[in-house]
Design a protein around this motif. Structure first.
Motif, PDB file in Angstrom:
ATOM      1  N   TYR A   1     -12.100   8.386  -7.004  1.00 40.02           N
ATOM      2  CA  TYR A   1     -11.040   7.778  -7.831  1.00 40.02           C
ATOM      3  C   TYR A   1      -9.892   7.302  -6.951  1.00 40.02           C
ATOM      4  N   LEU A   2      -9.509   6.065  -7.138  1.00 43.41           N
ATOM      5  CA  LEU A   2      -8.322   5.545  -6.459  1.00 43.41           C
ATOM      6  C   LEU A   2      -7.271   5.216  -7.514  1.00 43.41           C
ATOM      7  N   PRO A   3      -6.234   6.056  -7.627  1.00 45.86           N
ATOM      8  CA  PRO A   3      -5.245   5.836  -8.688  1.00 45.86           C
ATOM      9  C   PRO A   3      -4.333   4.649  -8.392  1.00 45.86           C
ATOM     10  N   GLN A   4      -3.586   4.271  -9.436  1.00 43.47           N
ATOM     11  CA  GLN A   4      -2.644   3.151  -9.343  1.00 43.47           C
ATOM     12  C   GLN A   4      -1.615   3.414  -8.240  1.00 43.47           C
ATOM     13  N   GLU A   5      -1.025   4.593  -8.301  1.00 41.43           N
ATOM     14  CA  GLU A   5      -0.037   4.968  -7.289  1.00 41.43           C
ATOM     15  C   GLU A   5      -0.752   5.849  -6.283  1.00 41.43           C
TER      16      GLU A   5
ATOM     17  N   ARG B   1      -3.262   0.319   3.327  1.00 38.05           N
ATOM     18  CA  ARG B   1      -3.174   1.612   2.648  1.00 38.05           C
ATOM     19  C   ARG B   1      -4.184   1.675   1.501  1.00 38.05           C
ATOM     20  N   ARG B   2      -4.310   0.542   0.809  1.00 35.92           N
ATOM     21  CA  ARG B   2      -5.252   0.520  -0.298  1.00 35.92           C
ATOM     22  C   ARG B   2      -6.694   0.619   0.207  1.00 35.92           C
ATOM     23  N   ARG B   3      -6.947   0.005   1.356  1.00 39.08           N
ATOM     24  CA  ARG B   3      -8.301   0.108   1.928  1.00 39.08           C
ATOM     25  C   ARG B   3      -8.579   1.547   2.380  1.00 39.08           C
ATOM     26  N   LEU B   4      -7.531   2.193   2.913  1.00 40.39           N
ATOM     27  CA  LEU B   4      -7.695   3.607   3.278  1.00 40.39           C
ATOM     28  C   LEU B   4      -7.974   4.431   2.009  1.00 40.39           C
ATOM     29  N   GLY B   5      -7.316   4.039   0.927  1.00 40.44           N
ATOM     30  CA  GLY B   5      -7.544   4.701  -0.368  1.00 40.44           C
ATOM     31  C   GLY B   5      -9.001   4.637  -0.771  1.00 40.44           C
ATOM     32  N   ILE B   6      -9.610   3.488  -0.565  1.00 36.17           N
ATOM     33  CA  ILE B   6     -11.034   3.328  -0.900  1.00 36.17           C
ATOM     34  C   ILE B   6     -11.877   4.234   0.007  1.00 36.17           C
ATOM     35  N   ALA B   7     -11.537   4.226   1.307  1.00 33.93           N
ATOM     36  CA  ALA B   7     -12.312   5.043   2.245  1.00 33.93           C
ATOM     37  C   ALA B   7     -12.271   6.518   1.837  1.00 33.93           C
ATOM     38  N   GLN B   8     -11.078   7.015   1.437  1.00 30.14           N
ATOM     39  CA  GLN B   8     -10.998   8.428   1.041  1.00 30.14           C
ATOM     40  C   GLN B   8     -11.730   8.662  -0.283  1.00 30.14           C
ATOM     41  N   ALA B   9     -11.723   7.645  -1.154  1.00 29.80           N
ATOM     42  CA  ALA B   9     -12.374   7.836  -2.459  1.00 29.80           C
ATOM     43  C   ALA B   9     -13.900   7.880  -2.334  1.00 29.80           C
TER      44      ALA B   9
ATOM     45  N   LEU C   1     -17.331   4.905  -8.494  1.00 28.02           N
ATOM     46  CA  LEU C   1     -15.993   4.712  -7.923  1.00 28.02           C
ATOM     47  C   LEU C   1     -15.103   4.083  -8.991  1.00 28.02           C
ATOM     48  N   ILE C   2     -13.975   4.729  -9.237  1.00 27.97           N
ATOM     49  CA  ILE C   2     -13.047   4.262 -10.270  1.00 27.97           C
ATOM     50  C   ILE C   2     -11.772   3.803  -9.582  1.00 27.97           C
ATOM     51  N   VAL C   3     -11.401   2.536  -9.791  1.00 22.66           N
ATOM     52  CA  VAL C   3     -10.263   1.974  -9.061  1.00 22.66           C
ATOM     53  C   VAL C   3      -9.272   1.363 -10.045  1.00 22.66           C
ATOM     54  N   ASP C   4      -8.049   1.898 -10.029  1.00 23.04           N
ATOM     55  CA  ASP C   4      -7.040   1.468 -11.001  1.00 23.04           C
ATOM     56  C   ASP C   4      -6.074   0.477 -10.350  1.00 23.04           C
ATOM     57  N   GLU C   5      -6.026  -0.742 -10.860  1.00 21.54           N
ATOM     58  CA  GLU C   5      -5.041  -1.747 -10.423  1.00 21.54           C
ATOM     59  C   GLU C   5      -4.943  -1.903  -8.912  1.00 21.54           C
ATOM     60  N   PRO C   6      -6.036  -2.199  -8.235  1.00 22.78           N
ATOM     61  CA  PRO C   6      -5.975  -2.132  -6.777  1.00 22.78           C
ATOM     62  C   PRO C   6      -5.297  -3.308  -6.087  1.00 22.78           C
ATOM     63  N   THR C   7      -5.261  -4.479  -6.712  1.00 18.71           N
ATOM     64  CA  THR C   7      -4.828  -5.645  -5.940  1.00 18.71           C
ATOM     65  C   THR C   7      -3.396  -6.087  -6.227  1.00 18.71           C
ATOM     66  N   ALA C   8      -2.715  -5.413  -7.160  1.00 20.73           N
ATOM     67  CA  ALA C   8      -1.333  -5.793  -7.466  1.00 20.73           C
ATOM     68  C   ALA C   8      -0.486  -5.670  -6.202  1.00 20.73           C
ATOM     69  N   GLY C   9       0.266  -6.703  -5.907  1.00 21.93           N
ATOM     70  CA  GLY C   9       1.168  -6.649  -4.756  1.00 21.93           C
ATOM     71  C   GLY C   9       0.513  -6.975  -3.420  1.00 21.93           C
ATOM     72  N   LEU C  10      -0.768  -7.292  -3.416  1.00 25.39           N
ATOM     73  CA  LEU C  10      -1.408  -7.664  -2.147  1.00 25.39           C
ATOM     74  C   LEU C  10      -1.316  -9.173  -1.933  1.00 25.39           C
ATOM     75  N   ASP C  11      -1.258  -9.588  -0.661  1.00 23.87           N
ATOM     76  CA  ASP C  11      -1.245 -11.034  -0.417  1.00 23.87           C
ATOM     77  C   ASP C  11      -2.657 -11.576  -0.665  1.00 23.87           C
ATOM     78  N   PRO C  12      -2.796 -12.907  -0.848  1.00 24.17           N
ATOM     79  CA  PRO C  12      -4.084 -13.471  -1.269  1.00 24.17           C
ATOM     80  C   PRO C  12      -5.245 -13.086  -0.345  1.00 24.17           C
ATOM     81  N   GLU C  13      -4.985 -13.066   0.970  1.00 30.30           N
ATOM     82  CA  GLU C  13      -6.061 -12.758   1.903  1.00 30.30           C
ATOM     83  C   GLU C  13      -6.532 -11.307   1.739  1.00 30.30           C
ATOM     84  N   GLU C  14      -5.553 -10.410   1.611  1.00 31.06           N
ATOM     85  CA  GLU C  14      -5.887  -8.994   1.422  1.00 31.06           C
ATOM     86  C   GLU C  14      -6.613  -8.779   0.096  1.00 31.06           C
TER      87      GLU C  14
END
Ligand SMILES: Nc1ncnc2c1ncn2[C@@H]1O[C@H](COP(=O)(O)OP(=O)(O)OP(=O)(O)O)[C@@H](O)[C@H]1O
Length: 296
Positions: free
Chosen positions: A77-81, A137-145, A153-166
């Motif tokens: 699980y990767l939470p929103q925060e 940090r979000r990619r590290l979140g995925i690695a730990q999840a 794998l459950i991922v909540d709101e992962p791309t908010a605030g990321l630049d287009p490439e990320e």
């Protein structure tokens, strides 16, 4: 490998956040769309065994949700925060989490470098977590999840605030992971669903408005999407008459995209529907207007 949800209801005190939800979520990327407060996070937390349901049955890969320890063993699980020991280095934090989830030393040594490569953090192994960018940090979140190699794998709101490439990089990573797992992606960024998911559920006020393929969802708006170029001064009229899904201003003109169930009363060209159009169409129908308004 699937998630079965039948008649799920969840209350916070008297407030009903999930209302009699039934869903089957197969292997691959599954999108969960809905406006703020729809119940997406609540649903994900129930699936991740972080919240208890009041009614209904849930099975995660055949395991009843009541068996929380067994469910956690197959779920990431990767939470929103998401925050993770800010003063630790990337490798150190992963290693520590590995210890907490009961992985042996040899397994951690083998698995962590593979995962850090997968999420493209192999050059940041010593970087402190607090010094990583939002995307990293979000990619590290995925690695730990996925450290314990879960089936879900459950991922909540992962791309908010990321630049287009990320954002693209992150979406691709999730797609890769979904090749052999169930991945549930919750978002209100419709474009993320369009680019990655085959199946989707749309949630609003705790209810499922739609559940099926993205292609079928788009078909709901087919034939009702138009574009027109109008003068800026006509925009207010257009906005009050039609459901506008996008607009682009160029000088004194505006190219507008809108929904209409019959031939509009202005010069407009029919165009192919996308997920965003279909989503807007669905939400509008739910609001009780019954149909998309007409130009008067
Ligand atoms: N701890 C809580 N106590 C009381 N009500 C809550 C609690 N958490 C959520 N809610 C309510 O339950 C409903 C669903 O909230 P939830 O966070 O699941 O929605 P969401 O779709 O994830 O929203 P967002 O897109 O804003 O994250 C909302 O009306 C919210 O106010």
């Amino acid at each position: 490998m699937e998630i079965r949800i039948r008649g799920l209801s969840k209350y916070y005190g008297k407030k009903q956040a999930l209302k009699n939800i039934s869903l089957t979520i197969p292997r691959g990327m599954f999108g969960l769309l809905g406006p703020n407060g729809a119940g997406k996070t609540t649903l994900m937390k129930v699936l991740a065994t972080l919240l208890k349901k009041q009614e209904g049955r849930i099975e995660i890969c055949g395991i009843p949700i009541e068996n929380a320890a067994a469910v956690r063993a197959v779920t990431g699980y990767l939470p929103q925060e998401f925050s993770l020991y800010p003063n630790m280095g990337v490798y150190e934090a992963m290693d520590y989490l590995g210890v907490l989830s009961g992985l042996g030393k040899a397994e951690r040594k083998k698995r962590i470098p593979i995962l850090l490569r997968k999420v493209n953090l192999q050059d940041q192994t010593k970087t402190k977590v607090k010094a990583l960018s939002g995307g990293m940090r979000r990619r590290l979140g995925i690695a730990q999840a996925i450290l314990h190699d879960p089936k879900v794998l459950i991922v909540d709101e992962p791309t908010a605030g990321l630049d287009p490439e990320e954002r693209v990089r992150f979406r691709n990573l999730l797609c890769e992971i979904a090749e052999e797992r169930v991945v549930i992606l919750s978002t209100h960024i419709v474009g993320d669903i369009e680019a990655t998911c085959e199946n989707v559920a749309v949630l609003d006020h705790g209810e499922i408005l739609y559940h099926g393929t993205v292609t079928e969802l788009i078909r709901m708006a087919d034939g009702n999407v138009y574009t027109a170029t109008v003068s800026r001064k006509d925009m207010e009229k257009i906005k009050s008459a039609y459901l506008v899904t996008s607009m682009m201003t160029m000088g004194n003109n505006v190219t507008v995209r809108f929904l209409s169930e019959s031939v509009p009363g202005i010069r407009a060209k029919k165009c192919e529907a996308g997920v965003e159009d279909a989503y807007m169409y669905l939400m509008h129908e739910k609001e009780g207007a019954g149909h998309v308004p007409e130009f008067v």
